[in-house]
Design a protein around this motif. Structure first.
Motif, PDB file in Angstrom:
ATOM      1  N   GLY A 141       0.712  -1.150  -0.016  1.00 52.55           N
ATOM      2  CA  GLY A 141       0.005  -0.017  -0.063  1.00 52.55           C
ATOM      3  C   GLY A 141       0.895   1.398  -0.077  1.00 52.55           C
ATOM      4  N   ALA A 142       1.914   1.228   0.685  1.00 56.19           N
ATOM      5  CA  ALA A 142       2.769   2.111   0.801  1.00 56.19           C
ATOM      6  C   ALA A 142       3.432   2.637  -0.667  1.00 56.19           C
ATOM      7  CB  ALA A 142       3.980   2.315   1.657  1.00 56.19           C
ATOM      8  N   VAL A 143       4.059   1.547  -1.133  1.00 59.06           N
ATOM      9  CA  VAL A 143       4.604   1.749  -2.561  1.00 59.06           C
ATOM     10  C   VAL A 143       3.373   2.347  -3.561  1.00 59.06           C
ATOM     11  CG1 VAL A 143       5.508   0.489  -4.558  1.00 59.06           C
ATOM     12  CG2 VAL A 143       6.012  -0.285  -2.314  1.00 59.06           C
ATOM     13  N   ALA A 144       2.367   1.821  -3.396  1.00 60.01           N
ATOM     14  CA  ALA A 144       1.083   2.074  -4.144  1.00 60.01           C
ATOM     15  C   ALA A 144       1.034   3.648  -4.056  1.00 60.01           C
ATOM     16  CB  ALA A 144      -0.197   1.510  -4.214  1.00 60.01           C
ATOM     17  N   ASP A 145       0.881   4.031  -2.875  1.00 62.86           N
ATOM     18  CA  ASP A 145       0.420   5.476  -2.660  1.00 62.86           C
ATOM     19  C   ASP A 145       1.524   6.403  -3.177  1.00 62.86           C
ATOM     20  OD1 ASP A 145      -1.885   4.847  -1.352  1.00 62.86           O
ATOM     21  OD2 ASP A 145      -0.987   4.858   0.628  1.00 62.86           O
ATOM     22  N   ALA A 146       2.779   6.055  -3.043  1.00 67.15           N
ATOM     23  CA  ALA A 146       3.982   7.016  -3.243  1.00 67.15           C
ATOM     24  C   ALA A 146       4.222   6.933  -4.825  1.00 67.15           C
ATOM     25  CB  ALA A 146       5.311   6.193  -3.221  1.00 67.15           C
ATOM     26  N   VAL A 147       3.684   6.051  -5.505  1.00 65.05           N
ATOM     27  CA  VAL A 147       3.709   5.811  -7.122  1.00 65.05           C
ATOM     28  C   VAL A 147       2.282   6.607  -7.528  1.00 65.05           C
ATOM     29  CG1 VAL A 147       3.267   4.255  -9.047  1.00 65.05           C
ATOM     30  CG2 VAL A 147       4.888   3.635  -7.414  1.00 65.05           C
ATOM     31  N   ARG A 148       1.433   6.593  -6.792  1.00 61.78           N
ATOM     32  CA  ARG A 148       0.052   7.304  -7.256  1.00 61.78           C
ATOM     33  C   ARG A 148       0.562   8.878  -7.058  1.00 61.78           C
ATOM     34  NH1 ARG A 148      -2.763   9.910  -4.284  1.00 61.78           N
ATOM     35  NH2 ARG A 148      -2.368   8.952  -2.539  1.00 61.78           N
ATOM     36  N   ALA A 149       0.869   9.357  -5.979  1.00 60.13           N
ATOM     37  CA  ALA A 149       1.037  10.713  -5.668  1.00 60.13           C
ATOM     38  C   ALA A 149       2.411  11.179  -6.770  1.00 60.13           C
ATOM     39  CB  ALA A 149       2.077  10.825  -4.457  1.00 60.13           C
ATOM     40  N   ASP A 150       3.331  10.471  -7.086  1.00 60.88           N
ATOM     41  CA  ASP A 150       4.297  10.777  -8.287  1.00 60.88           C
ATOM     42  C   ASP A 150       3.502  10.776  -9.607  1.00 60.88           C
ATOM     43  OD1 ASP A 150       6.332  10.921  -6.504  1.00 60.88           O
ATOM     44  OD2 ASP A 150       7.135   9.094  -7.265  1.00 60.88           O
ATOM     45  N   ALA A 151       2.675  10.204 -10.115  1.00 67.20           N
ATOM     46  CA  ALA A 151       2.033  10.084 -11.258  1.00 67.20           C
ATOM     47  C   ALA A 151       0.842  11.129 -11.304  1.00 67.20           C
ATOM     48  CB  ALA A 151       1.039   8.633 -11.407  1.00 67.20           C
ATOM     49  N   VAL A 185       8.556   8.605 -12.946  1.00 68.75           N
ATOM     50  CA  VAL A 185       7.661   8.114 -11.964  1.00 68.75           C
ATOM     51  C   VAL A 185       8.189   6.503 -12.009  1.00 68.75           C
ATOM     52  CG1 VAL A 185       5.461   7.068 -11.353  1.00 68.75           C
ATOM     53  CG2 VAL A 185       5.937   9.480 -12.325  1.00 68.75           C
ATOM     54  N   LEU A 186       8.209   5.665 -13.094  1.00 69.39           N
ATOM     55  CA  LEU A 186       8.566   4.276 -12.819  1.00 69.39           C
ATOM     56  C   LEU A 186      10.358   4.064 -12.678  1.00 69.39           C
ATOM     57  CD1 LEU A 186       6.332   3.093 -16.254  1.00 69.39           C
ATOM     58  CD2 LEU A 186       5.877   3.061 -13.491  1.00 69.39           C
ATOM     59  N   ASP A 187      10.965   5.021 -13.158  1.00 69.90           N
ATOM     60  CA  ASP A 187      12.416   4.839 -12.836  1.00 69.90           C
ATOM     61  C   ASP A 187      12.667   5.022 -11.428  1.00 69.90           C
ATOM     62  OD1 ASP A 187      14.976   4.508 -13.742  1.00 69.90           O
ATOM     63  OD2 ASP A 187      15.484   6.652 -13.655  1.00 69.90           O
ATOM     64  N   ARG A 188      11.918   6.045 -10.656  1.00 71.18           N
ATOM     65  CA  ARG A 188      12.025   6.430  -9.368  1.00 71.18           C
ATOM     66  C   ARG A 188      11.639   5.103  -8.362  1.00 71.18           C
ATOM     67  NH1 ARG A 188       9.256  11.637  -6.798  1.00 71.18           N
ATOM     68  NH2 ARG A 188      10.555  12.434  -8.634  1.00 71.18           N
ATOM     69  N   ALA A 189      10.484   4.508  -9.143  1.00 69.63           N
ATOM     70  CA  ALA A 189       9.889   3.180  -8.116  1.00 69.63           C
ATOM     71  C   ALA A 189      10.826   2.243  -8.430  1.00 69.63           C
ATOM     72  CB  ALA A 189       8.705   2.837  -8.714  1.00 69.63           C
ATOM     73  N   ARG A 190      11.478   1.985  -9.582  1.00 67.05           N
ATOM     74  CA  ARG A 190      12.368   0.751  -9.604  1.00 67.05           C
ATOM     75  C   ARG A 190      13.690   1.068  -8.968  1.00 67.05           C
ATOM     76  NH1 ARG A 190      10.739   0.876 -15.041  1.00 67.05           N
ATOM     77  NH2 ARG A 190      12.163   2.598 -15.614  1.00 67.05           N
ATOM     78  N   THR A 191      14.178   2.430  -8.735  1.00 67.36           N
ATOM     79  CA  THR A 191      15.336   2.673  -7.893  1.00 67.36           C
ATOM     80  C   THR A 191      15.070   2.586  -6.384  1.00 67.36           C
ATOM     81  OG1 THR A 191      15.862   4.205  -9.735  1.00 67.36           O
ATOM     82  CG2 THR A 191      17.102   4.515  -7.359  1.00 67.36           C
ATOM     83  N   SER A 192      13.782   3.299  -6.240  1.00 74.23           N
ATOM     84  CA  SER A 192      13.541   2.954  -4.592  1.00 74.23           C
ATOM     85  C   SER A 192      13.213   1.542  -4.024  1.00 74.23           C
ATOM     86  CB  SER A 192      12.185   3.949  -4.514  1.00 74.23           C
ATOM     87  OG  SER A 192      12.257   5.022  -4.758  1.00 74.23           O
ATOM     88  N   LEU A 193      12.854   0.673  -4.979  1.00 78.99           N
ATOM     89  CA  LEU A 193      12.386  -0.859  -4.629  1.00 78.99           C
ATOM     90  C   LEU A 193      14.007  -1.505  -4.622  1.00 78.99           C
ATOM     91  CD1 LEU A 193       9.107  -1.277  -6.132  1.00 78.99           C
ATOM     92  CD2 LEU A 193       9.596  -0.510  -3.776  1.00 78.99           C
TER      93      LEU A 193
END
Length: 198
Positions: free
Chosen positions: A113-123, A168-176
């Motif tokens: 849920g935290a990952v989804a919220d962060a990606v949603r906010a970035d998007a 957005v997606l590059d930040r998500a990959r890097t963060s994870l």
């Protein structure tokens, strides 16, 4: 669509699909066999025979108790398998929590849920996007992302796509800490505001 991106598109329903396919094939073959026999293509004698062979009905009549127990067991088995299948189909989809640090003595876990919220906010910060919805799916070892974006009327879809991939997606990959994050992106266009004509 590649196998990697297929994980993001739909929930894993391989078992349900295989079961439905097998049952469907059996029923289609039974229907074709009934049509062939009923039309008399394998002989008119077989077309006029009863559905159950007289020898089989005599055998079942002689062993009535055994036939009833067998029918009851088969019915209960079908009921249990049907309930299990229905429960699996109605089960909520798994939303994985990701373990980012597995060092002894320390353990860093990020909820789905935290990952989804962060990606949603970035998007939602992307130019042209009015709102977004994100969901992390898959397993802990192979996470995938589903993203739905609602675009403002007149938004440049190519620019939205490039910014989404680049930021957005590059930040998500890097963060994870993953090299690949299969993502299914669904774009929706917001309805234009209705204007009253006077």
């Amino acid at each position: 669509m590649s196998d990697r991106s297929a994980a993001a598109v739909a929930r894993s329903a391989r078992g349900e699909r295989v079961t439905a396919l097998v049952i469907g094939l059996v029923l289609v073959l039974a229907g074709v066999a009934a049509l062939v026999v009923g039309a008399g293509w394998v002989g008119t004698f077989r077309a006029h025979r009863p559905l159950l062979d007289p020898l089989a009905t005599e055998w079942l009549a002689a062993r009535g108790d055994l036939a009833r127990v067998g029918a009851l067991v088969l019915g209960l088995l079908a009921l249990v398998l049907g309930l299990r299948w229905a429960a699996g189909a109605l089960r909520p989809e798994h939303r994985p929590d990701l373990v980012l640090d597995r060092e002894p003595g320390t353990r860093l876990t990020v909820t789905g849920g935290a990952v989804a919220d962060a990606v949603r906010a970035d998007a939602e910060a992307v130019e042209g996007v009015t709102r977004a919805r994100a969901r992390l799916v898959g397993g802990e070892d192979r996470p995938a992302l589903r993203l739905t974006l609602w675009l403002r009327e007149g938004a440049d879809v190519r620019a939205v796509w490039e910014e989404l991939d680049r930021k957005v997606l590059d930040r998500a990959r890097t963060s994870l800490g993953v090299d690949r994050l299969p993502t299914a992106v669904r774009l929706e266009l917001e309805a234009a505001e209705r204007r009253r004509v006077r």
